[in-house]
Design a protein around this motif. Sequence first.
Motif, PDB file in Angstrom:
ATOM      1  N   ILE A 262      -0.201   0.762   3.803  1.00  0.00           N
ATOM      2  CA  ILE A 262       1.049   1.156   4.458  1.00  0.00           C
ATOM      3  C   ILE A 262       1.826   2.107   3.535  1.00  0.00           C
ATOM      4  CG2 ILE A 262       1.199  -0.880   5.909  1.00  0.00           C
ATOM      5  CD1 ILE A 262       3.476  -0.657   2.933  1.00  0.00           C
ATOM      6  N   LYS A 263       2.779   2.809   4.139  1.00  0.00           N
ATOM      7  CA  LYS A 263       3.653   3.701   3.383  1.00  0.00           C
ATOM      8  C   LYS A 263       5.089   3.300   3.666  1.00  0.00           C
ATOM      9  CE  LYS A 263       4.523   8.655   2.574  1.00  0.00           C
ATOM     10  NZ  LYS A 263       4.119  10.046   2.964  1.00  0.00           N
ATOM     11  N   ALA A 264       5.843   2.990   2.610  1.00  0.00           N
ATOM     12  CA  ALA A 264       7.241   2.596   2.744  1.00  0.00           C
ATOM     13  C   ALA A 264       8.082   3.492   1.851  1.00  0.00           C
ATOM     14  CB  ALA A 264       7.429   1.131   2.359  1.00  0.00           C
ATOM     15  N   ILE A 265       8.919   4.327   2.462  1.00  0.00           N
ATOM     16  CA  ILE A 265       9.704   5.288   1.693  1.00  0.00           C
ATOM     17  C   ILE A 265      11.153   5.300   2.168  1.00  0.00           C
ATOM     18  CG2 ILE A 265       7.704   6.749   1.201  1.00  0.00           C
ATOM     19  CD1 ILE A 265       8.583   8.633   3.407  1.00  0.00           C
ATOM     20  N   ASN A 266      12.020   5.814   1.322  1.00  0.00           N
ATOM     21  CA  ASN A 266      13.437   6.035   1.660  1.00  0.00           C
ATOM     22  C   ASN A 266      14.135   4.762   2.147  1.00  0.00           C
ATOM     23  OD1 ASN A 266      13.239   8.777   0.996  1.00  0.00           O
ATOM     24  ND2 ASN A 266      12.547   9.303   3.069  1.00  0.00           N
ATOM     25  N   GLY A 267      13.993   3.694   1.357  1.00  0.00           N
ATOM     26  CA  GLY A 267      14.736   2.478   1.663  1.00  0.00           C
ATOM     27  C   GLY A 267      14.164   1.642   2.791  1.00  0.00           C
ATOM     28  N   SER A 268      12.895   1.768   3.057  1.00  0.00           N
ATOM     29  CA  SER A 268      12.268   0.982   4.121  1.00  0.00           C
ATOM     30  C   SER A 268      12.018  -0.449   3.668  1.00  0.00           C
ATOM     31  CB  SER A 268      10.944   1.621   4.544  1.00  0.00           C
ATOM     32  OG  SER A 268      11.162   2.864   5.191  1.00  0.00           O
ATOM     33  N   TYR A 286      -7.027  -0.607   1.165  1.00  0.00           N
ATOM     34  CA  TYR A 286      -6.538   0.587   0.470  1.00  0.00           C
ATOM     35  C   TYR A 286      -5.129   0.363  -0.066  1.00  0.00           C
ATOM     36  CZ  TYR A 286     -10.541   3.162   2.271  1.00  0.00           C
ATOM     37  OH  TYR A 286     -11.817   3.597   2.540  1.00  0.00           O
ATOM     38  N   GLY A 287      -4.766   1.131  -1.070  1.00  0.00           N
ATOM     39  CA  GLY A 287      -3.483   0.973  -1.727  1.00  0.00           C
ATOM     40  C   GLY A 287      -2.300   1.411  -0.885  1.00  0.00           C
ATOM     41  N   MET A 288      -1.118   0.925  -1.278  1.00  0.00           N
ATOM     42  CA  MET A 288       0.118   1.240  -0.585  1.00  0.00           C
ATOM     43  C   MET A 288       0.836   2.412  -1.270  1.00  0.00           C
ATOM     44  SD  MET A 288       1.573  -2.600   0.216  1.00  0.00           S
ATOM     45  CE  MET A 288       1.567  -3.073  -1.515  1.00  0.00           C
ATOM     46  N   ASN A 289       1.682   3.064  -0.510  1.00  0.00           N
ATOM     47  CA  ASN A 289       2.547   4.123  -1.033  1.00  0.00           C
ATOM     48  C   ASN A 289       3.981   3.637  -0.855  1.00  0.00           C
ATOM     49  OD1 ASN A 289       4.106   6.393  -1.521  1.00  0.00           O
ATOM     50  ND2 ASN A 289       2.740   7.796  -0.452  1.00  0.00           N
ATOM     51  N   ILE A 290       4.642   3.310  -1.960  1.00  0.00           N
ATOM     52  CA  ILE A 290       5.979   2.715  -1.894  1.00  0.00           C
ATOM     53  C   ILE A 290       6.910   3.461  -2.834  1.00  0.00           C
ATOM     54  CG2 ILE A 290       7.307   0.574  -2.112  1.00  0.00           C
ATOM     55  CD1 ILE A 290       4.606  -0.916  -1.992  1.00  0.00           C
ATOM     56  N   ASN A 291       8.032   3.910  -2.318  1.00  0.00           N
ATOM     57  CA  ASN A 291       9.035   4.539  -3.178  1.00  0.00           C
ATOM     58  C   ASN A 291      10.365   4.617  -2.447  1.00  0.00           C
ATOM     59  OD1 ASN A 291       9.272   7.191  -1.732  1.00  0.00           O
ATOM     60  ND2 ASN A 291       7.129   7.402  -2.330  1.00  0.00           N
ATOM     61  N   SER A 294      12.328   1.030  -1.649  1.00  0.00           N
ATOM     62  CA  SER A 294      11.814   0.283  -0.506  1.00  0.00           C
ATOM     63  C   SER A 294      11.373  -1.111  -0.935  1.00  0.00           C
ATOM     64  CB  SER A 294      10.649   1.040   0.129  1.00  0.00           C
ATOM     65  OG  SER A 294      11.084   2.294   0.645  1.00  0.00           O
ATOM     66  N   THR A 295      11.154  -1.991   0.062  1.00  0.00           N
ATOM     67  CA  THR A 295      10.755  -3.370  -0.196  1.00  0.00           C
ATOM     68  C   THR A 295       9.596  -3.744   0.715  1.00  0.00           C
ATOM     69  OG1 THR A 295      13.031  -3.977  -0.781  1.00  0.00           O
ATOM     70  CG2 THR A 295      11.520  -5.774  -0.230  1.00  0.00           C
ATOM     71  N   VAL A 296       8.586  -4.398   0.136  1.00  0.00           N
ATOM     72  CA  VAL A 296       7.428  -4.843   0.916  1.00  0.00           C
ATOM     73  C   VAL A 296       7.192  -6.326   0.648  1.00  0.00           C
ATOM     74  CG1 VAL A 296       4.954  -4.576   1.304  1.00  0.00           C
ATOM     75  CG2 VAL A 296       6.364  -2.558   0.908  1.00  0.00           C
ATOM     76  N   HIS A 297       7.024  -7.098   1.724  1.00  0.00           N
ATOM     77  CA  HIS A 297       6.735  -8.525   1.635  1.00  0.00           C
ATOM     78  C   HIS A 297       5.289  -8.755   2.053  1.00  0.00           C
ATOM     79  CE1 HIS A 297      11.027  -9.797   1.236  1.00  0.00           C
ATOM     80  NE2 HIS A 297      11.217  -8.653   1.883  1.00  0.00           N
ATOM     81  N   LEU A 298       4.496  -9.334   1.163  1.00  0.00           N
ATOM     82  CA  LEU A 298       3.074  -9.584   1.424  1.00  0.00           C
ATOM     83  C   LEU A 298       2.827 -11.092   1.443  1.00  0.00           C
ATOM     84  CD1 LEU A 298       1.637  -6.870  -1.006  1.00  0.00           C
ATOM     85  CD2 LEU A 298       1.764  -6.715   1.481  1.00  0.00           C
ATOM     86  N   ASN A 299       3.175 -11.728   2.540  1.00  0.00           N
ATOM     87  CA  ASN A 299       3.046 -13.176   2.679  1.00  0.00           C
ATOM     88  C   ASN A 299       1.828 -13.518   3.536  1.00  0.00           C
ATOM     89  OD1 ASN A 299       5.441 -13.444   1.244  1.00  0.00           O
ATOM     90  ND2 ASN A 299       6.687 -13.454   3.098  1.00  0.00           N
ATOM     91  N   ASN A 300       0.821 -14.163   2.928  1.00  0.00           N
ATOM     92  CA  ASN A 300      -0.404 -14.551   3.635  1.00  0.00           C
ATOM     93  C   ASN A 300      -1.059 -13.354   4.326  1.00  0.00           C
ATOM     94  OD1 ASN A 300       1.735 -16.940   3.893  1.00  0.00           O
ATOM     95  ND2 ASN A 300      -0.309 -17.851   3.712  1.00  0.00           N
ATOM     96  N   ILE A 311     -10.590  -3.645  -3.420  1.00  0.00           N
ATOM     97  CA  ILE A 311      -9.145  -3.460  -3.280  1.00  0.00           C
ATOM     98  C   ILE A 311      -8.767  -2.252  -4.126  1.00  0.00           C
ATOM     99  CG2 ILE A 311      -6.869  -4.475  -3.596  1.00  0.00           C
ATOM    100  CD1 ILE A 311      -8.186  -7.231  -3.324  1.00  0.00           C
ATOM    101  N   LEU A 312      -8.353  -1.176  -3.470  1.00  0.00           N
ATOM    102  CA  LEU A 312      -8.142   0.097  -4.149  1.00  0.00           C
ATOM    103  C   LEU A 312      -6.670   0.309  -4.452  1.00  0.00           C
ATOM    104  CD1 LEU A 312     -10.568   2.236  -1.942  1.00  0.00           C
ATOM    105  CD2 LEU A 312     -11.033   1.164  -4.160  1.00  0.00           C
ATOM    106  N   ASN A 313      -6.276   0.007  -5.692  1.00  0.00           N
ATOM    107  CA  ASN A 313      -4.916   0.283  -6.157  1.00  0.00           C
ATOM    108  C   ASN A 313      -3.882  -0.237  -5.168  1.00  0.00           C
ATOM    109  OD1 ASN A 313      -2.962   1.291  -7.913  1.00  0.00           O
ATOM    110  ND2 ASN A 313      -2.915   3.299  -6.918  1.00  0.00           N
ATOM    111  N   LEU A 314      -3.943  -1.525  -4.888  1.00  0.00           N
ATOM    112  CA  LEU A 314      -3.070  -2.113  -3.869  1.00  0.00           C
ATOM    113  C   LEU A 314      -1.601  -1.790  -4.110  1.00  0.00           C
ATOM    114  CD1 LEU A 314      -2.797  -3.984  -1.380  1.00  0.00           C
ATOM    115  CD2 LEU A 314      -2.479  -5.869  -3.001  1.00  0.00           C
ATOM    116  N   ILE A 315      -1.132  -2.043  -5.339  1.00  0.00           N
ATOM    117  CA  ILE A 315       0.269  -1.764  -5.676  1.00  0.00           C
ATOM    118  C   ILE A 315       0.295  -0.590  -6.646  1.00  0.00           C
ATOM    119  CG2 ILE A 315       2.396  -2.675  -6.660  1.00  0.00           C
ATOM    120  CD1 ILE A 315       1.442  -5.458  -5.927  1.00  0.00           C
ATOM    121  N   PRO A 316       0.894   0.519  -6.280  1.00  0.00           N
ATOM    122  CA  PRO A 316       0.917   1.686  -7.155  1.00  0.00           C
ATOM    123  C   PRO A 316       1.921   1.519  -8.290  1.00  0.00           C
ATOM    124  CG  PRO A 316       2.227   2.114  -5.202  1.00  0.00           C
ATOM    125  CD  PRO A 316       1.593   0.749  -5.006  1.00  0.00           C
TER     126      PRO A 316
END
Length: 392
Positions: A262-268, A286-291, A294-300, A311-316
């Motif tokens: 997923i991609k989470a940018i600009n306060g997502s 595949y890895g995520m794009n986060i900047n 932004s906030t990402v919740h990975l629950n279960n 698992i390719l660079n899950l958290i950048p």
Amino acid sequence: DCADITNRLDDRVPNDNIEQVYADCLKLQTIPPNISYTNGAGMLKWNNLTNFACNCPELVTVDFQAAYFKDDNNDKQFNRMFYNCPKLLEITPFELSEYSDSTGTVYFNQAFKGDTAYKTGLNYIRSSRDLYMEECFAECKSIVTAPKIETANGSMYMTKAFSNCSKLMKLPVMVFGESSSVIGVNAQIHMEQMFENCDSLIGEDTEGATDLTFRNDTAHLTQTFVNCTSMEKTPRIVGNNATVRMENTFEGCTGLKYAYGIKAINGSTIYMDSTFEDCSNLETVYGMNINGNSTVHLNNTYEGCSKINQILNLIPTLSDNSKIYMRETFKDCTSITKLVLNASNLYSVDGIVKGCTGLTEIVFKDPNASILSDLTHAKLDGGTLSYTITIQ
């Protein structure tokens, strides 16, 4: 059968609607262009076609040529337009687009629901404001290609829009608020169970993943692709100053092999609770794009995905105040042998590898001070497994 059609038209046309004109015509097989639906430019003359030709069990073909909704600010009512016409095969290809300065809401709820033979007709629908398409094509088991769907500045309500469309192969092109900065801030995009049981849907084309991009929106993707068993690759989910809820989005997609990041940018803010539940053949994450804070919740998120082997660079590596929260993220992913996580912006790790019986090492890179004390067997798996914890 329908001997009162002339009376229906005489009653409705002067009142700016032709709702129920052909409703319940049990022997009707075709609707010829005996009504002038549009003006010379392809604009509909009426705003209300509710139940226009619903419950016509013998209806096979319709000649309905239109290009634009009526140019005014009234709501456009097309609910159950061709509802429960199981033999309806085709409609003369048409599209319906609302003029940019119109402010009326467009309603297409259950418009084609139950039309099990329907293959072609509506190619494009566009609303300038809100668009309702709940169960619009539900149970259209012969449809292969979906229409393009678009709003300019409004919310979209598409719960179960293509539910049980068992021959639908590709995602429709969807534009969520093409100019949402006008009035569409925090528009609501509802896609709950939108493609449930579409077991021919492949999810993306051969050239790469399809993007679902949400800008200034709140997107609801609960069980959007539940039981899409032919899907091998996920679309990319992009949040741009958006809130995206992805609870059980791909649940039961047993053919899924590749999960694009997923991609989470600009306060997502993106919630990925049980997103891939029962994806028993998922192999590559595949890895995520986060900047942009932004906030990402990975629950279960990947619970029970017992075939994940890459698992390719899950958290950048993150250089801002973005945050990652993980809880039982990889629970019972028994095929994972090594996990590498950038921990500079990681703020919870409760049980993230519980039940990962094949794990030999987990590596945390550059952990922040608040998470460092949690990087223990007791916290990561409940103290039940034996693997190496490496801090870099």
